[in-house]
Design a protein around this motif. Structure first.
Motif, PDB file in Angstrom:
ATOM      1  N   TRP A  43       0.738  -1.226  -0.044  1.00 40.25           N
ATOM      2  CA  TRP A  43       0.409   0.437  -0.199  1.00 40.25           C
ATOM      3  C   TRP A  43       1.441   1.065   0.124  1.00 40.25           C
ATOM      4  N   TRP A  45       9.969   7.947  -6.740  1.00 32.49           N
ATOM      5  CA  TRP A  45      10.157   6.241  -7.231  1.00 32.49           C
ATOM      6  C   TRP A  45      11.038   6.326  -6.631  1.00 32.49           C
ATOM      7  N   ARG A  84       2.416   1.963  -3.698  1.00 28.16           N
ATOM      8  CA  ARG A  84       1.254   2.324  -4.692  1.00 28.16           C
ATOM      9  C   ARG A  84       0.940   3.447  -4.101  1.00 28.16           C
ATOM     10  N   GLY A  85       0.777   4.036  -2.779  1.00 38.93           N
ATOM     11  CA  GLY A  85       1.369   5.458  -2.339  1.00 38.93           C
ATOM     12  C   GLY A  85       2.264   6.447  -3.391  1.00 38.93           C
ATOM     13  N   VAL A 131       4.099   5.028  -5.455  1.00 35.85           N
ATOM     14  CA  VAL A 131       3.775   5.715  -7.188  1.00 35.85           C
ATOM     15  C   VAL A 131       2.858   6.671  -7.936  1.00 35.85           C
ATOM     16  N   GLN A 132       1.269   6.775  -6.793  1.00 36.96           N
ATOM     17  CA  GLN A 132       0.621   7.801  -7.567  1.00 36.96           C
ATOM     18  C   GLN A 132       1.187   8.792  -7.333  1.00 36.96           C
ATOM     19  N   ASP A 133       2.709   9.342  -6.159  1.00 36.65           N
ATOM     20  CA  ASP A 133       3.054  10.444  -5.906  1.00 36.65           C
ATOM     21  C   ASP A 133       4.201  10.819  -7.044  1.00 36.65           C
ATOM     22  N   GLN A 134       4.211   9.873  -7.790  1.00 34.76           N
ATOM     23  CA  GLN A 134       6.044   9.478  -8.364  1.00 34.76           C
ATOM     24  C   GLN A 134       6.882   9.860  -8.049  1.00 34.76           C
TER      25      GLN A 134
END
Length: 587
Positions: A41, A52, A44-45, A47-50
Motif C-alpha cells: 500500500w 520513485w 502504491r502511494g 507510485v501515485q505521488d511519482q
C-alpha cells in the motif's frame, strides 16, 4: 498410502500433533500478510505521488513478507487434518509379499535384537559429544533421532557460543573505531558460512578444533592485524555489519539453546529390554511344512484390528520327494499392526506448558513467533524511512539485514519444533518362530493283502527331533513424522503367550495321523452303494431254489448208513449189522 477408516475401532484415529504449532503459524501468517499488504500500500502511494525513490523498498519488502505469510498459511493448512493411513507407521524392515519367501538384512538385525534381548546404540565420539553424554547419561538409550538432534544442537550451540565470545572479546576489548567495522565483516562472514547457514538448514556447523584455535587467535591478534592493515584497506563509508553479527549470533544461540532443551526433554528413563523364548524338541509323523501352515492360521487369527501382520521373513522347510531323507530349516517372522500407546492425545496450550516433554517445544515455537513479529516491525520501520537517494548515512540497510536474519532464525525454530511435535509412540508384538531338524520318508499301509477288500498305502515324511524355537516380545517404537523411519525403544517379555504358542504347535504336530482312511461323506455313500450291489448279486434265482429243494429232499430220503460189503441200506439209523449179509455197519 491410503487412509484407513474403520467404524469398529478408533485406535488408528490419531489426534493432530501439530495443532498448537498450526495456531502459531496462522498468527504469523496474519501478521506477515498484513505487513506485506501495508508495504504494498505504501508502494502504491509512492507510485501515485511519482516518488520513485520511495517505491523499491516497500515493494520488495511487501512482496517478501506476503510470500512468507502465504508459506506459513500453506504449512498450517496442510496439517489441519492429520491422517494416519494404512501402511503407517513405517515397518521395521522390508515386508515380504504374501506367497513369497525370503528376508532382508534389516530383518536379520531385528531378529538379532530379539535373540540378544537388547537394543544396540552407536557409541558417541568427540569431545563435545563426550561432555553431552556425561551431562545426560540416559541419552545413550534415547531414540536415534533424539540422539542425532542432541549431538547436532549441542555442537552448534558450542560453536556459536565460541564464535560469539570470540567476537565480543575482539570487538569490545581490542577493537577500535577504525577496526570494528572490519572485525564485524570478518565475523559475519565466518558466522554465516560456517555456522548460521548449516544451522538454519538443519545441518551440523562446520567447526573443528583448528577453527576453535583460529577463533581464539583472531579474538586476540585479529584487531592488531586489522589496525595494521587499515591504512591499506578501502573506507567503509560508515557501512558496518556489527549489528547483524550480534543479531545473528545472539538469536541463533538462544534458538539452539531452546532446541537443545526441547530435545533433551524427549529423553525417557532407561527402557526395559526383555524377550521371551521357548525351545523344544518335536518329533511328528508329518512334514514340517504342515507346522508352517498351522502357524500361518494361528497368527492370522490374532491379527490386530483385522489388519494383516507385517511379514519380515519367511523360509519354508523343504522336504523334496526326490530324496528319501535330509535336513531342513524354516522360519517365520512377523509383527502385528503397531497401535498408538494408550493415552495418546494432542496437548492443549496449558497442558503443553505443564508437560516437560512439550514445554520447551512450545517455547521454541513462541520464540519463533516473537522473532517474526520483531522482524516485521523492523522491516516496516526500514520501509517507511528508506530513501534510495539518502545514501548510506545512518547505515539503513542494517535494519533490513537484521530483519532477514530474525526471519531465518524463526524459520529454524519452527522447523526444529515441528520435528519434535511429530513424535508418536507405538506398541506391537514381534513373533519369530524357528524350526530345524532332519526328516525321512517311509511307507505305511493298512488292510490284509489276501482277505481285505480295502487296502491303502501312504508315503509318510517323518520329522525326527526337530528343534522348535518361539521368540516373542511386546515392543514399543517411536517415529518422528508419520512417514519417517521407526525405531524400537523398549521390549517386554510375554512368557505366557510364547509358551502357549510353542505348546499349540507341538500338540498340532504330534496329533497328525500316518494312515489314509476314506472318511468323507461321499466315500461312505459309495461304500453303501457297492455293498447293496454285492447283496443283490448274491441272491439265488427261482430255478436255483427248486434244484436246491429237490437235492435236499433226496438227501433226506437216503438212508443214513450203507453196508460196505453188499451196499444194502441199513434198516435203521441205530442198526449195527447189515440185515442182508450180516456184515458190521460203519459207525
Amino acid at each position: 498410502m491410503a487412509y484407513d477408516y474403520s467404524s469398529e475401532s478408533k485406535l488408528l484415529e490419531l489426534p493432530n500433533p501439530y495443532r498448537l504449532q498450526n495456531h502459531l503459524l496462522w498468527l504469523c501468517a496474519v501478521v506477515l500478510v498484513l505487513a506485506g499488504i501495508t508495504g504494498l500500500w505504501w508502494a502504491r502511494g509512492a507510485v501515485q505521488d511519482q516518488a520513485w525513490r520511495l517505491v523499491i523498498a516497500p515493494l520488495l519488502t511487501g512482496v517478501a513478507m506476503l510470500v512468507a505469510g502465504l508459506a506459513c498459511a500453506a504449512t498450517a493448512a496442510r496439517r489441519l487434518r492429520f491422517f494416519f493411513g494404512r501402511g503407517r507407521p513405517a515397518p521395521l524392515a522390508p515386508e515380504i509379499p504374501t506367497g513369497a519367501v525370503g528376508g532382508s538384512a534389516s530383518a536379520d538385525r531385528v531378529k538379532e535384537m530379539l535373540r540378544q534381548g537388547g537394543i544396540t546404540y552407536p557409541e558417541p565420539h568427540g569431545a563435545v559429544e563426550g561432555l553431552l553424554y556425561h551431562w545426560a547419561p540416559t541419552l545413550i538409550t534415547a531414540p536415534q533421532e533424539v540422539q542425532d538432534l542432541a549431538r547436532r544442537h549441542v555442537f552448534n550451540l558450542a560453536a556459536i557460543a565460541a564464535t560469539l565470545v570470540s567476537f565480543l572479546v575482539s570487538w569490545v576489548l581490542f577493537g577500535t573505531g577504525s577496526t570494528r567495522p572490519w572485525i564485524g565483516f570478518l565475523y559475519f562472514a565466518f558466522g554465516f558460512f560456517f555456522l548460521a547457514r548449516p544451522v538454519l538448514t538443519q545441518q551440523r556447523a562446520r567447526l573443528s578444533a583448528a577453527s576453535l584455535v583460529g577463533l581464539v587467535v583472531t579474538a586476540i591478534v585479529g584487531p592488531v592485524l586489522v589496525a595494521w592493515l587499515a591504512p591499506q584497506l578501502p573506507s567503509t563509508g560508515g557501512f558496518s555489519l556489527n549489528t547483524q553479527t550480534f543479531v545473528m549470533l545472539g538469536t541463533a544461540l538462544v534458538a539452539c539453546g531452546l532446541a537443545m532443551a526441547a530435545v533433551l526433554a524427549q529423553v525417557d528413563p532407561s527402557p526395559q529390554t526383555r524377550t521371551s523364548v521357548e525351545q523344544g524338541r518335536l518329533s511328528m509323523n508329518a512334514p514340517p511344512a504342515l507346522l508352517m501352515d498351522e502357524l500361518d492360521r494361528l497368527l492370522q487369527s490374532e491379527w490386530t484390528e483385522r489388519i494383516p501382520n507385517r511379514r519380515y521373513a519367511r523360509i519354508d522347510p523343504l522336504t523334496p520327494a526326490t530324496s528319501p531323507s535330509g535336513s531342513f530349516a524354516g522360519e517365520l517372522f512377523e509383527e502385528t499392526q503397531p497401535l498408538p500407546v494408550a493415552g495418546t492425545k494432542a496437548p492443549t496450550f496449558g497442558a503443553a506448558l505443564g508437560t516437560p516433554r512439550h514445554r520447551f517445544v512450545l517455547l521454541l515455537d513462541l520464540y519463533g513467533v516473537v522473532l517474526v513479529c520483531v522482524a516485521v516491525g523492523i522491516a516496516l520501520h526500514f520501509v517507511r524511512g528508506f530513501d534510495v537517494q539518502a545514501g548510506w548515512r545512518g547505515n539503513p540497510l542494517s535494519l533490513i539485514g537484521s530483519a532477514g536474519i530474525l526471519a531465518f532464525v524463526a524459520a529454524f525454530c519452527f522447523q526444529s519444533a515441528s520435528r519434535l511435535w511429530g513424535r508418536f509412540n507405538f506398541e506391537s508384538v514381534l513373533v519369530w518362530v524357528e524350526m530345524a531338524g532332519n526328516w525321512q520318508t517311509s511307507r505305511v499301509g493298512t488292510g490284509n493283502s489276501f482277505t481285505s477288500r480295502l487296502n491303502t498305502q501312504n508315503d509318510v515324511v517323518r520329522t525326527e527331533a526337530m528343534t522348535l524355537r518361539v521368540w516373542r516380545a511386546r515392543i514399543e517404537s517411536v517415529v518422528f513424522g508419520k512417514d519417517a523411519g521407526r525405531q524400537v525403544t523398549a521390549m517386554f517379555s510375554t512368557e505366557r503367550e510364547a509358551k502357549a504358542l510353542a505348546v499349540h504347535l507341538a500338540q498340532f504336530g504330534q496329533s497328525q495321523s500316518v494312515l489314509v482312511t476314506p472318511g468323507s461323506a461321499e466315500d461312505h455313500a459309495r461304500f453303501a452303494t457297492l455293498r447293496a450291489g454285492e447283496d443283490l448279486l448274491g441272491q439265488p434265482t427261482a430255478a436255483q431254489l427248486a434244484h436246491e429243494q429237490h437235492v435236499a429232499t433226496a438227501l433226506t430220503a437216503m438212508p443214513a448208513k450203507h453196508c460196505t460189503a453188499c451196499g444194502a441200506g441199513a434198516a435203521s439209523a441205530e442198526a449195527k449189522f447189515c440185515a442182508r449179509c450180516g456184515t458190521a455197519l460203519p459207525a
